[in-house]
Motif scaffolding. Structure first.
Motif, mmCIF file in Angstrom:
data_model
loop_
_atom_site.group_PDB
_atom_site.id
_atom_site.type_symbol
_atom_site.label_atom_id
_atom_site.label_comp_id
_atom_site.label_asym_id
_atom_site.label_seq_id
_atom_site.Cartn_x
_atom_site.Cartn_y
_atom_site.Cartn_z
ATOM 1 N N ASP A 1 0.881 -1.233 -0.023
ATOM 2 C CA ASP A 1 0.113 0.172 0.058
ATOM 3 C C ASP A 1 0.855 1.386 -0.259
ATOM 4 O O ASP A 1 0.999 1.900 1.049
ATOM 5 N N TRP A 2 1.415 1.324 -1.189
ATOM 6 C CA TRP A 2 2.444 2.867 -1.398
ATOM 7 C C TRP A 2 1.645 3.964 -0.898
ATOM 8 O O TRP A 2 2.350 4.826 -0.057
ATOM 9 N N PRO A 3 0.489 4.504 -1.255
ATOM 10 C CA PRO A 3 -0.047 5.846 -0.981
ATOM 11 C C PRO A 3 -0.082 5.877 0.717
ATOM 12 O O PRO A 3 -0.055 6.861 1.206
ATOM 13 N N GLY A 4 -0.593 4.558 1.482
ATOM 14 C CA GLY A 4 -0.786 4.482 2.699
ATOM 15 C C GLY A 4 0.683 4.876 3.241
ATOM 16 O O GLY A 4 0.547 5.609 4.243
ATOM 17 N N LEU A 5 1.453 4.106 2.810
ATOM 18 C CA LEU A 5 2.908 4.191 3.421
ATOM 19 C C LEU A 5 3.552 5.514 3.367
ATOM 20 O O LEU A 5 4.070 6.072 4.326
ATOM 21 N N MET A 6 3.183 6.130 2.081
ATOM 22 C CA MET A 6 3.741 7.635 1.931
ATOM 23 C C MET A 6 3.168 8.748 2.673
ATOM 24 O O MET A 6 3.775 9.392 3.372
ATOM 25 N N ALA A 7 1.820 8.460 3.055
ATOM 26 C CA ALA A 7 1.146 9.369 3.860
ATOM 27 C C ALA A 7 1.707 9.400 5.183
ATOM 28 O O ALA A 7 1.832 10.478 5.865
ATOM 29 N N ALA A 8 1.741 8.107 5.730
ATOM 30 C CA ALA A 8 2.209 7.994 7.143
ATOM 31 C C ALA A 8 3.691 8.404 7.115
ATOM 32 O O ALA A 8 4.147 9.026 8.190
ATOM 33 N N THR A 9 4.647 8.114 6.143
ATOM 34 C CA THR A 9 5.988 8.398 6.300
ATOM 35 C C THR A 9 6.097 10.135 6.289
ATOM 36 O O THR A 9 6.854 10.813 6.796
ATOM 37 N N LEU A 10 5.180 10.615 5.616
ATOM 38 C CA LEU A 10 4.987 12.430 5.545
ATOM 39 C C LEU A 10 4.798 12.816 7.066
ATOM 40 O O LEU A 10 5.187 13.805 7.406
ATOM 41 N N ILE A 11 3.686 12.194 7.525
ATOM 42 C CA ILE A 11 3.461 12.488 9.045
ATOM 43 C C ILE A 11 4.556 12.607 9.734
ATOM 44 O O ILE A 11 4.744 13.230 10.724
ATOM 45 N N ALA A 12 5.432 11.423 9.740
ATOM 46 C CA ALA A 12 6.332 11.248 10.752
ATOM 47 C C ALA A 12 7.527 12.235 10.309
ATOM 48 O O ALA A 12 8.327 12.641 11.317
ATOM 49 N N ALA A 13 7.467 12.586 9.100
ATOM 50 C CA ALA A 13 8.795 13.544 8.839
ATOM 51 C C ALA A 13 8.329 15.021 8.904
ATOM 52 O O ALA A 13 9.192 15.991 9.191
ATOM 53 N N ILE A 14 6.983 15.360 8.884
ATOM 54 C CA ILE A 14 6.739 16.934 9.088
ATOM 55 C C ILE A 14 7.007 17.438 10.296
ATOM 56 O O ILE A 14 7.586 18.653 10.191
ATOM 57 N N PRO A 15 7.010 16.850 11.462
ATOM 58 C CA PRO A 15 7.679 17.566 12.748
ATOM 59 C C PRO A 15 9.065 17.914 12.485
ATOM 60 O O PRO A 15 9.597 19.023 13.099
ATOM 61 N N ILE A 16 9.887 17.240 12.284
ATOM 62 C CA ILE A 16 11.267 17.254 11.929
ATOM 63 C C ILE A 16 11.649 18.339 10.877
ATOM 64 O O ILE A 16 12.323 19.290 11.048
ATOM 65 N N LEU A 17 10.928 18.160 9.888
ATOM 66 C CA LEU A 17 11.105 19.363 8.899
ATOM 67 C C LEU A 17 10.934 20.619 9.438
ATOM 68 O O LEU A 17 11.409 21.670 9.086
ATOM 69 N N LEU A 18 9.722 20.788 10.228
ATOM 70 C CA LEU A 18 9.309 22.336 10.746
ATOM 71 C C LEU A 18 10.462 22.664 11.701
ATOM 72 O O LEU A 18 10.661 23.806 11.721
ATOM 73 N N LEU A 19 10.913 21.606 12.322
ATOM 74 C CA LEU A 19 11.922 22.077 13.394
ATOM 75 C C LEU A 19 13.375 22.495 12.977
ATOM 76 O O LEU A 19 13.714 23.520 13.014
ATOM 77 N N PHE A 20 13.723 21.981 11.768
ATOM 78 C CA PHE A 20 14.758 22.254 10.790
ATOM 79 C C PHE A 20 14.616 23.814 10.168
ATOM 80 O O PHE A 20 15.485 24.444 9.861
ATOM 81 N N ILE A 21 13.331 24.034 9.665
ATOM 82 C CA ILE A 21 12.894 25.145 9.085
ATOM 83 C C ILE A 21 13.079 26.297 9.959
ATOM 84 O O ILE A 21 13.445 27.364 9.596
ATOM 85 N N ALA A 22 12.530 25.994 11.091
ATOM 86 C CA ALA A 22 12.389 27.109 12.245
ATOM 87 C C ALA A 22 13.888 27.359 12.798
ATOM 88 O O ALA A 22 14.384 28.458 13.127
ATOM 89 N N PHE A 23 14.745 26.248 12.911
ATOM 90 C CA PHE A 23 15.910 26.406 13.854
ATOM 91 C C PHE A 23 17.170 26.164 13.130
ATOM 92 O O PHE A 23 18.279 25.767 13.634
ATOM 93 N N GLY A 24 17.322 25.857 11.782
ATOM 94 C CA GLY A 24 18.249 25.247 11.046
ATOM 95 C C GLY A 24 19.380 26.421 10.929
ATOM 96 O O GLY A 24 20.534 25.625 11.245
ATOM 97 N N ARG A 25 19.243 27.514 11.033
ATOM 98 C CA ARG A 25 20.232 28.492 11.105
ATOM 99 C C ARG A 25 20.907 28.339 12.420
ATOM 100 O O ARG A 25 22.119 28.707 12.714
ATOM 101 N N LYS A 26 20.054 28.411 13.374
ATOM 102 C CA LYS A 26 20.898 28.155 14.951
ATOM 103 C C LYS A 26 21.442 27.148 15.078
ATOM 104 O O LYS A 26 22.439 27.105 15.765
#
Length: 209
Positions: free
Chosen positions: A173-198
């Protein structure tokens, strides 16, 4: 699963930052016999592959009777890591000794000096360390799989692996797996976008290449 991952990563990060900062202060600003030798032994732990400690830690958690609990997932990482101690020690060494001398003249001991002077001055590196350790704890897979396989304590990374293994091998189930993977990656992406330079600035200032 998302809630479990947030809880586990938060507990691990809080413990590593707090106890790592205390240990780093002891190695950087306090003088005691054998300090440099103990620090050298601590640094050698950075060269030990984590897989070597998995079996002893698992046996310890089993003997304590806490398998499939949050405690079993968090305890091996909670108190500190050599990287956290090394990272903060490099910054603490750069703080002027005159500041601590002035605090001692005012009657402040080591504990008061640490919490009232060192921590506020080191807020940037401490925040950076917290972000780095949070990302590492969030992405941890093998240890939560080993000691927390039950649904009640299963983290998101483990859940993704279980979801992948339960789908038919010929037609996952690639669509379901990719959707779940995106949910897992979003918090980390937001942290790096906000604090990457620091993060980049603090790592460079601490002398880590």
């Amino acid at each position: 699963y998302l809630r479990n991952s947030v809880l586990v990563a938060t507990l691990i990060t809080a413990g590593q930052v707090f106890f790592g900062a205390l240990a780093a202060y002891a190695f950087a600003r306090m003088k005691w016999p054998g300090r440099d030798a103990v620090f050298f032994v601590l640094l050698t732990a950075l060269m030990v592959p984590p897989i070597f400690t998995q079996l002893p830690n698992f046996l310890l958690m089993r003997d304590l009777g806490i398998l499939n609990t949050y405690a079993a997932i968090v305890l091996p990482f909670f108190f500190m890591t050599p990287f956290a101690v090394f990272f903060l020690r490099q910054f603490f060494l750069g703080i002027s000794p005159e500041i601590e001398e002035a605090a001692r003249l005012d009657g402040a001991g080591h504990i008061r000096t640490f919490f009232r002077i060192i921590v506020p001055m080191s807020w940037g590196p401490i925040t950076t360390l917290a972000l780095l350790q949070y990302v590492q704890a969030w992405n941890e897979y093998f240890w939560p799989l080993l000691v927390g396989s039950e649904r009640s304590v299963r983290t998101l990374t483990v859940a993704l692996g279980v979801f992948r293994s339960q789908t038919p091998q010929g037609n996952p189930d690639w669509p379901g797996l990719m959707a779940a993977t995106l949910i897992a990656a979003i918090p980390i992406l937001l942290l790096f976008i906000a604090f990457g330079r620091k993060i980049v600035d603090s790592i460079g200032f601490s002398g880590i290449k």
